[in-house]
Design a protein around this motif. Structure first.
Motif, PDB file in Angstrom:
ATOM      1  N   PHE A  58       0.824  -1.201   0.000  1.00 34.59           N
ATOM      2  CA  PHE A  58       0.000   0.000   0.000  1.00 34.59           C
ATOM      3  C   PHE A  58       0.864   1.258   0.000  1.00 34.59           C
ATOM      4  O   PHE A  58       0.544   2.239  -0.679  1.00 34.59           O
ATOM      5  N   GLU A  59       1.958   1.236   0.737  1.00 34.84           N
ATOM      6  CA  GLU A  59       2.867   2.388   0.747  1.00 34.84           C
ATOM      7  C   GLU A  59       3.439   2.629  -0.649  1.00 34.84           C
ATOM      8  O   GLU A  59       3.504   3.770  -1.117  1.00 34.84           O
ATOM      9  N   ALA A  60       3.831   1.560  -1.327  1.00 37.70           N
ATOM     10  CA  ALA A  60       4.332   1.685  -2.696  1.00 37.70           C
ATOM     11  C   ALA A  60       3.231   2.167  -3.637  1.00 37.70           C
ATOM     12  O   ALA A  60       3.473   3.004  -4.514  1.00 37.70           O
ATOM     13  N   LEU A  61       2.018   1.662  -3.453  1.00 37.24           N
ATOM     14  CA  LEU A  61       0.891   2.097  -4.277  1.00 37.24           C
ATOM     15  C   LEU A  61       0.599   3.579  -4.071  1.00 37.24           C
ATOM     16  O   LEU A  61       0.304   4.296  -5.031  1.00 37.24           O
ATOM     17  N   GLN A  62       0.714   4.048  -2.845  1.00 37.44           N
ATOM     18  CA  GLN A  62       0.533   5.476  -2.579  1.00 37.44           C
ATOM     19  C   GLN A  62       1.600   6.301  -3.300  1.00 37.44           C
ATOM     20  O   GLN A  62       1.299   7.365  -3.858  1.00 37.44           O
ATOM     21  N   LEU A 124       8.344   7.535 -10.517  1.00 38.80           N
ATOM     22  CA  LEU A 124       7.265   6.602 -10.831  1.00 38.80           C
ATOM     23  C   LEU A 124       7.803   5.189 -11.037  1.00 38.80           C
ATOM     24  O   LEU A 124       7.233   4.216 -10.533  1.00 38.80           O
ATOM     25  N   THR A 125       8.909   5.068 -11.754  1.00 41.43           N
ATOM     26  CA  THR A 125       9.480   3.749 -12.019  1.00 41.43           C
ATOM     27  C   THR A 125       9.959   3.080 -10.733  1.00 41.43           C
ATOM     28  O   THR A 125       9.749   1.874 -10.541  1.00 41.43           O
ATOM     29  N   GLU A 126      10.580   3.838  -9.841  1.00 45.71           N
ATOM     30  CA  GLU A 126      11.040   3.271  -8.568  1.00 45.71           C
ATOM     31  C   GLU A 126       9.863   2.807  -7.709  1.00 45.71           C
ATOM     32  O   GLU A 126       9.896   1.721  -7.129  1.00 45.71           O
ATOM     33  N   ALA A 127       8.829   3.620  -7.639  1.00 43.25           N
ATOM     34  CA  ALA A 127       7.652   3.238  -6.854  1.00 43.25           C
ATOM     35  C   ALA A 127       6.952   2.030  -7.471  1.00 43.25           C
ATOM     36  O   ALA A 127       6.509   1.121  -6.760  1.00 43.25           O
ATOM     37  N   ALA A 128       6.872   1.993  -8.797  1.00 45.65           N
ATOM     38  CA  ALA A 128       6.239   0.862  -9.479  1.00 45.65           C
ATOM     39  C   ALA A 128       7.043  -0.419  -9.269  1.00 45.65           C
ATOM     40  O   ALA A 128       6.457  -1.502  -9.142  1.00 45.65           O
ATOM     41  N   ALA A 129       8.360  -0.311  -9.210  1.00 41.36           N
ATOM     42  CA  ALA A 129       9.193  -1.488  -8.963  1.00 41.36           C
ATOM     43  C   ALA A 129       8.920  -2.049  -7.568  1.00 41.36           C
ATOM     44  O   ALA A 129       8.770  -3.266  -7.398  1.00 41.36           O
ATOM     45  N   ARG A 130       8.815  -1.180  -6.581  1.00 41.17           N
ATOM     46  CA  ARG A 130       8.503  -1.644  -5.218  1.00 41.17           C
ATOM     47  C   ARG A 130       7.118  -2.274  -5.159  1.00 41.17           C
ATOM     48  O   ARG A 130       6.937  -3.325  -4.549  1.00 41.17           O
TER      49      ARG A 130
END
Length: 156
Positions: A58-62, A124-130
């Motif tokens: 959820f943190e990564a999705l946020q 965005l790419t870093e968050a999407a990877a997580r």
């Protein structure tokens, strides 16, 4: 124009039955986030992953949502949460998250450039990877739970 096409974000490009594993979870989370907000997405994650893993996902999705809100080129179009169709935007976003987590970084960066402005590509790419890795772990865990117990513990 030589080949005029009218492919828009909600245009149907597949079915949810075809989107198994990571892509299916990404699309489900995206739909819940768009229709029911953060609480709806968190509820789906908790149902599929348990409390601890859901919190990390959820943190990564946020972070993904924050990056999209700050830098997106246009809003992503989604189908209703229980629709059996998969839209073009949903399929592209699921592919982006999958590439960010499991594929080539260059492909993920290129796909991100279609979604956001230049300064939003890396965040965005870093968050999407997580996010993708959290969801991928959940898919692997679900697969392991469905495997039958061996008759004998002895391995040769």
């Amino acid at each position: 124009m030589k080949h005029a096409r009218d492919i828009t974000g909600p245009a149907t490009v597949g079915h949810m039955a075809e989107m198994t594993g990571l892509k299916g979870m990404v699309i489900t989370c995206l739909r819940q986030w768009n229709r029911g907000g953060a609480a709806a997405a968190l509820a789906v994650l908790r149902d599929r992953m348990g409390e601890t893993r859901a919190a990390a996902a959820f943190e990564a999705l946020q972070d993904v949502a924050d990056s999209l809100d700050a830098h997106m080129r246009r809003p992503l179009r989604c189908h209703a949460p229980h629709c059996h169709c998969v839209g073009a935007d949903e399929a592209a976003f699921a592919r982006f998250v999958e590439e960010s987590a499991l594929g080539g970084r260059e492909d993920a960066l290129m796909l991100a450039s279609l979604l956001v402005e230049a300064r939003g590509i890396l965040p965005l790419t870093e968050a999407a990877a997580r996010l993708g890795l959290c969801l991928h772990r959940a898919v692997l865990y679900e697969s392991a739970q469905r495997m039958p117990d061996p008759v004998s513990r002895t391995r040769h």
